[in-house]
Design an enzyme around this catalytic site. Structure first.
Site, PDB file in Angstrom:
ATOM      1  N   ASP A 146       1.122  -1.469   0.210  1.00 19.72           N
ATOM      2  CA  ASP A 146      -0.194   0.078  -0.262  1.00 19.72           C
ATOM      3  C   ASP A 146       0.889   1.309  -0.059  1.00 19.72           C
ATOM      4  O   ASP A 146       1.854   1.440   0.796  1.00 19.72           O
ATOM      5  CB  ASP A 146      -0.970   0.020   1.198  1.00 19.72           C
ATOM      6  CG  ASP A 146      -1.960   0.850   0.753  1.00 19.72           C
ATOM      7  OD1 ASP A 146      -1.845   2.366   0.960  1.00 19.72           O
ATOM      8  OD2 ASP A 146      -3.363   0.794   1.799  1.00 19.72           O
TER       9      ASP A 146
ATOM     10  N   SER B 177      -5.289  13.610 -12.579  1.00 14.31           N
ATOM     11  CA  SER B 177      -6.644  13.943 -13.259  1.00 14.31           C
ATOM     12  C   SER B 177      -7.195  15.021 -14.016  1.00 14.31           C
ATOM     13  O   SER B 177      -6.413  16.094 -13.074  1.00 14.31           O
ATOM     14  CB  SER B 177      -7.173  13.801 -12.101  1.00 14.31           C
ATOM     15  OG  SER B 177      -9.046  13.823 -12.293  1.00 14.31           O
TER      16      SER B 177
ATOM     17  N   TYR C 166     -11.993  14.092  -3.747  1.00 16.57           N
ATOM     18  CA  TYR C 166     -11.064  12.903  -5.299  1.00 16.57           C
ATOM     19  C   TYR C 166     -10.695  13.956  -5.532  1.00 16.57           C
ATOM     20  O   TYR C 166      -9.594  14.614  -5.790  1.00 16.57           O
ATOM     21  CB  TYR C 166     -11.731  12.433  -6.464  1.00 16.57           C
ATOM     22  CG  TYR C 166     -10.972  11.664  -7.323  1.00 16.57           C
ATOM     23  CD1 TYR C 166      -9.934  10.986  -6.952  1.00 16.57           C
ATOM     24  CD2 TYR C 166     -11.207  12.295  -8.606  1.00 16.57           C
ATOM     25  CE1 TYR C 166      -9.398  10.108  -7.942  1.00 16.57           C
ATOM     26  CE2 TYR C 166     -10.174  11.892  -9.823  1.00 16.57           C
ATOM     27  CZ  TYR C 166      -9.384  10.546  -9.470  1.00 16.57           C
ATOM     28  OH  TYR C 166      -8.935   9.750 -10.104  1.00 16.57           O
TER      29      TYR C 166
ATOM     30  N   ALA D 145      -9.929  17.030  -3.687  1.00 17.00           N
ATOM     31  CA  ALA D 145      -9.384  17.685  -2.994  1.00 17.00           C
ATOM     32  C   ALA D 145      -7.865  16.947  -2.645  1.00 17.00           C
ATOM     33  O   ALA D 145      -6.901  17.853  -2.773  1.00 17.00           O
ATOM     34  CB  ALA D 145     -10.163  17.344  -1.038  1.00 17.00           C
TER      35      ALA D 145
ATOM     36  N   LYS E   1      -6.862  15.238  -5.974  1.00 19.99           N
ATOM     37  CA  LYS E   1      -6.021  15.822  -6.697  1.00 19.99           C
ATOM     38  C   LYS E   1      -5.670  17.080  -7.051  1.00 19.99           C
ATOM     39  O   LYS E   1      -4.135  16.958  -7.370  1.00 19.99           O
ATOM     40  CB  LYS E   1      -6.497  15.692  -7.776  1.00 19.99           C
ATOM     41  CG  LYS E   1      -7.376  13.271  -7.929  1.00 19.99           C
ATOM     42  CD  LYS E   1      -5.517  12.717  -8.729  1.00 19.99           C
ATOM     43  CE  LYS E   1      -5.702  11.250  -8.322  1.00 19.99           C
ATOM     44  NZ  LYS E   1      -4.861  10.914  -9.087  1.00 19.99           N
TER      45      LYS E   1
END
Length: 287
Positions: free
Chosen positions: A56, A135, A148, A150, A152
């Site tokens: 991870d 992204s 997502y 925040a 990226k």
């Protein structure tokens, strides 16, 4: 080269794309079983060698061990592709705080761990490439995707800072590729409290197409490469006409960015992998 998020989506497609060029690979993912499947794909595509490291990116020691595997086995580390990410759908006020934190941490802290493990190696070598899969949502916002977004935006800020810090090393490159809608399994794996899963918004691209953009960054590095013909237009609308953008983005997302299914609230793969949902491509058609 080392690839994180290598068991699924853009990470897996990137590993296969480099395998076709005879790369020696270290594949990193939380899911050992699908990581083995990805390794088989890479060997079939022509990889010189493949090593698997279940890990991870939130585990700094595990990320360092993966880098050590690369340098210990192959003697150097030329390229890192960091594609590990998780996603969640839901209004900010409705999201489980633990889900929000995990999505943000995976992008920002996970990227930090990759940088801290890989950069001393490429600095000592005097050359190397780190390519982060960013992204379109690192440059715009969208309702119900606050976690997502925040994640990226923060990740891209970290990338840009590092690019400034490495200016004195002309042969060490940190790049970002920012896909738009891409048919990967992430939409069906995301956490959601909306009652349905997500859908890649059009135009929808294949992960293989994005992987070629990743490969291009190694050949000709750029700070940030948008991977999607509509991305610059959408970003311009967000920056130049915010009232219009804000009025349209919600309704358009409901129509073009949400699947017509029904699911109970779920944490998806945010806290643990869901191997049966991992693959290179998702269930939507891409170009």
């Amino acid at each position: 080269m080392l690839v994180t998020g290598a068991s699924s989506g853009i990470g897996r497609a990137s590993a296969i794309e480099f395998a076709r060029r005879g790369a020696s690979l270290v594949l990193v993912s939380r899911s050992a079983s699908t990581l083995a499947d990805a390794a088989a794909d890479c060997r079939a595509a022509g990889a010189t060698a493949v090593e698997c490291v279940p890990a991870d990116v939130l585990d700094a020691a595990a990320v360092r061990s993966a880098v050590d595997r690369a340098t210990g086995t192959f003697g150097r580390l030329d390229v890192v592709v960091h594609a590990a990410t998780v996603m969640a759908y839901g209004r900010v006020e409705d999201l489980d705080p633990a889900v929000f934190q995990r999505v943000v941490d995976t992008a920002i802290q996970g990227t930090f761990h990759v940088f801290q493990a890989a950069l001393p190696v490429v600095r000592d070598q005097g050359r190397g490439h780190v390519v982060v899969v960013s992204s379109l949502l690192a440059s715009i916002t969208a309702p119900t995707m606050g976690a997502y977004v925040a994640a990226k935006w923060g990740q891209l800020g970290l990338i840009r800072t590092l690019q400034q810090e490495l200016r004195e090393l002309p042969d060490v490159h940190v790049s970002a590729v920012a896909p738009g809608g891409t048919t990967t399994p992430i939409y069906g794996q995301a956490a959601t409290v909306l009652g349905n899963t997500g859908h890649p918004p059009p135009p929808v691209y294949t992960p293989e197409r994005v992987a070629r953009a990743v490969l291009a960054q190694v050949a000709k590095p750029r700070r940030l490469q948008q991977s999607g013909i509509a991305n610059p237009v959408i970003i311009a609308g967000f920056r130049l006409f915010p009232p219009v953008f804000d009025a349209l983005v919600g309704p358009l997302l409901k129509v073009f960015g949400m699947a017509r299914d029904s699911v109970a609230p779920t944490t998806g793969n945010v806290f643990a992998p869901v191997p049966e949902k991992e693959a290179t491509r998702g269930r939507f058609r891409g170009i």
